[in-house]
Motif scaffolding. Structure first.
Motif, PDB file in Angstrom:
ATOM      1  N   VAL A 204       0.964  -1.092   0.030  1.00 20.92           N
ATOM      2  CA  VAL A 204       0.002   0.080   0.079  1.00 20.92           C
ATOM      3  C   VAL A 204       0.869   1.115  -0.112  1.00 20.92           C
ATOM      4  O   VAL A 204       2.204   1.144   0.459  1.00 20.92           O
ATOM      5  CB  VAL A 204      -1.056   0.076   1.169  1.00 20.92           C
ATOM      6  N   GLU A 205       0.357   2.328  -0.312  1.00 19.43           N
ATOM      7  CA  GLU A 205       0.872   3.453  -0.084  1.00 19.43           C
ATOM      8  C   GLU A 205       0.450   4.493   0.825  1.00 19.43           C
ATOM      9  O   GLU A 205      -0.808   4.646   1.074  1.00 19.43           O
ATOM     10  CB  GLU A 205       0.839   4.304  -1.491  1.00 19.43           C
ATOM     11  N   ALA A 206       1.268   4.872   1.738  1.00 17.39           N
ATOM     12  CA  ALA A 206       0.828   5.636   2.885  1.00 17.39           C
ATOM     13  C   ALA A 206       1.751   6.796   3.399  1.00 17.39           C
ATOM     14  O   ALA A 206       3.074   6.640   3.510  1.00 17.39           O
ATOM     15  CB  ALA A 206       0.747   4.471   4.084  1.00 17.39           C
ATOM     16  N   PHE A 207       1.018   7.957   3.032  1.00 12.27           N
ATOM     17  CA  PHE A 207       2.143   9.289   3.507  1.00 12.27           C
ATOM     18  C   PHE A 207       3.114   9.304   2.703  1.00 12.27           C
ATOM     19  O   PHE A 207       4.135   9.640   2.947  1.00 12.27           O
ATOM     20  CB  PHE A 207       2.335   9.291   4.963  1.00 12.27           C
ATOM     21  N   GLY A 208       2.803   8.915   1.099  1.00 11.87           N
ATOM     22  CA  GLY A 208       3.936   9.008   0.328  1.00 11.87           C
ATOM     23  C   GLY A 208       4.893   8.055   0.237  1.00 11.87           C
ATOM     24  O   GLY A 208       5.937   8.094  -0.468  1.00 11.87           O
ATOM     25  N   GLN A 209       4.859   7.041   0.833  1.00 11.10           N
ATOM     26  CA  GLN A 209       5.878   6.010   1.188  1.00 11.10           C
ATOM     27  C   GLN A 209       5.240   4.581   0.706  1.00 11.10           C
ATOM     28  O   GLN A 209       4.062   4.370   1.275  1.00 11.10           O
ATOM     29  CB  GLN A 209       6.397   5.988   2.514  1.00 11.10           C
ATOM     30  N   THR A 210       5.881   3.877   0.173  1.00 12.15           N
ATOM     31  CA  THR A 210       5.441   2.239  -0.304  1.00 12.15           C
ATOM     32  C   THR A 210       5.685   1.533   1.122  1.00 12.15           C
ATOM     33  O   THR A 210       6.710   1.595   1.667  1.00 12.15           O
ATOM     34  CB  THR A 210       6.241   1.889  -1.264  1.00 12.15           C
ATOM     35  N   VAL A 211       4.615   0.949   1.520  1.00 13.19           N
ATOM     36  CA  VAL A 211       4.580   0.037   2.904  1.00 13.19           C
ATOM     37  C   VAL A 211       4.140  -1.457   2.262  1.00 13.19           C
ATOM     38  O   VAL A 211       3.186  -1.779   1.522  1.00 13.19           O
ATOM     39  CB  VAL A 211       3.645   0.578   3.756  1.00 13.19           C
ATOM     40  N   VAL A 212       4.925  -2.316   2.654  1.00 16.05           N
ATOM     41  CA  VAL A 212       4.762  -3.848   2.353  1.00 16.05           C
ATOM     42  C   VAL A 212       4.590  -4.458   3.592  1.00 16.05           C
ATOM     43  O   VAL A 212       5.181  -4.375   4.607  1.00 16.05           O
ATOM     44  CB  VAL A 212       5.870  -4.339   1.640  1.00 16.05           C
ATOM     45  N   HIS A 213       3.278  -5.038   3.769  1.00 17.58           N
ATOM     46  CA  HIS A 213       2.942  -5.991   5.076  1.00 17.58           C
ATOM     47  C   HIS A 213       3.446  -7.447   4.627  1.00 17.58           C
ATOM     48  O   HIS A 213       2.834  -8.034   3.837  1.00 17.58           O
ATOM     49  CB  HIS A 213       1.465  -5.886   5.177  1.00 17.58           C
ATOM     50  N   VAL A 214       4.421  -7.911   5.324  1.00 19.13           N
ATOM     51  CA  VAL A 214       5.240  -9.278   5.116  1.00 19.13           C
ATOM     52  C   VAL A 214       4.839  -9.880   6.219  1.00 19.13           C
ATOM     53  O   VAL A 214       5.049  -9.322   7.417  1.00 19.13           O
ATOM     54  CB  VAL A 214       6.646  -8.912   4.721  1.00 19.13           C
ATOM     55  N   SER A 215       4.726 -11.437   6.099  1.00 13.88           N
ATOM     56  CA  SER A 215       4.753 -11.988   7.291  1.00 13.88           C
ATOM     57  C   SER A 215       6.076 -12.452   7.740  1.00 13.88           C
ATOM     58  O   SER A 215       7.180 -12.178   7.153  1.00 13.88           O
ATOM     59  CB  SER A 215       4.117 -13.489   6.861  1.00 13.88           C
TER      60      SER A 215
END
Length: 178
Positions: free
Chosen positions: A30-41
């Motif tokens: 997802v993109e959050a506050f202009g930064q790419t965020v990856v939700h990884v296990s």
């Protein structure tokens, strides 16, 4: 729009359920506050970091943690179950001039995450700090010992259930005049 009015990032205001969820090597992105965020296990973490390293994400600039005990609700993509702890790894690509943030949910019953030391030796002190302050262990770490608190210290001060005010403050005398 005037210069003094900040732009609102549409991706930051959408909930993950509203936005089309993309993936990066199988992990929700997802993109959050202009930064790419990856939700990884936890199981995917080292494999993803190794793959990203080969793609130019060459430096881990931070490893930290968050304790959501006092504020459990948060926005997560569908399929990601919120846990008490979250380990956050920030990567940087000098070639692309971008940052990438990896968020790993860590359960209270088993607060362990694989160490990134073998891939990025510079994470050694950062992982020790997370262990010392939050009690999250990094499997495969070469020297997982306290780094900020005394060796005989009981507990982990940044956990939200840790007693407030248990650290005695010691003041030294005023410095002598020269």
């Amino acid at each position: 729009m005037s210069e003094s009015t900040p732009e609102i990032d549409a991706a930051a205001t959408e909930t993950p359920a509203e936005a089309a969820i993309e993936t990066l090597h199988g992990a929700p992105l997802v993109e959050a506050f202009g930064q790419t965020v990856v939700h990884v296990s936890r199981d995917q973490l080292t494999g993803l970091v190794k793959t990203l390293r080969g793609e130019g994400w060459v430096q881990v600039v931070d490893v930290t943690a968050v304790d959501y005990l006092a504020h459990p609700p948060r926005l997560l993509p569908p399929g990601i179950e919120a846990e008490r702890f979250e380990v956050v790894v920030s990567l940087i690509s000098h070639r692309e001039r971008r940052r990438l943030r990896l968020r790993v949910q860590v359960p209270e019953a088993d607060p362990t995450v694989p160490s990134l030391f073998e891939l990025h030796p510079g994470t050694e002190a950062m992982e020790r700090e997370v262990f010392d302050m939050f009690g999250i262990s990094f499997t495969g770490h070469p020297d997982l010992t306290r780094i900020l608190m005394p060796e005989d210290w009981q507990g982990h001060p940044l956990r939200k259930d840790y007693g407030v005010g248990r650290i005695p403050v010691q003041f030294k005398d005023a410095p002598a005049t020269r």
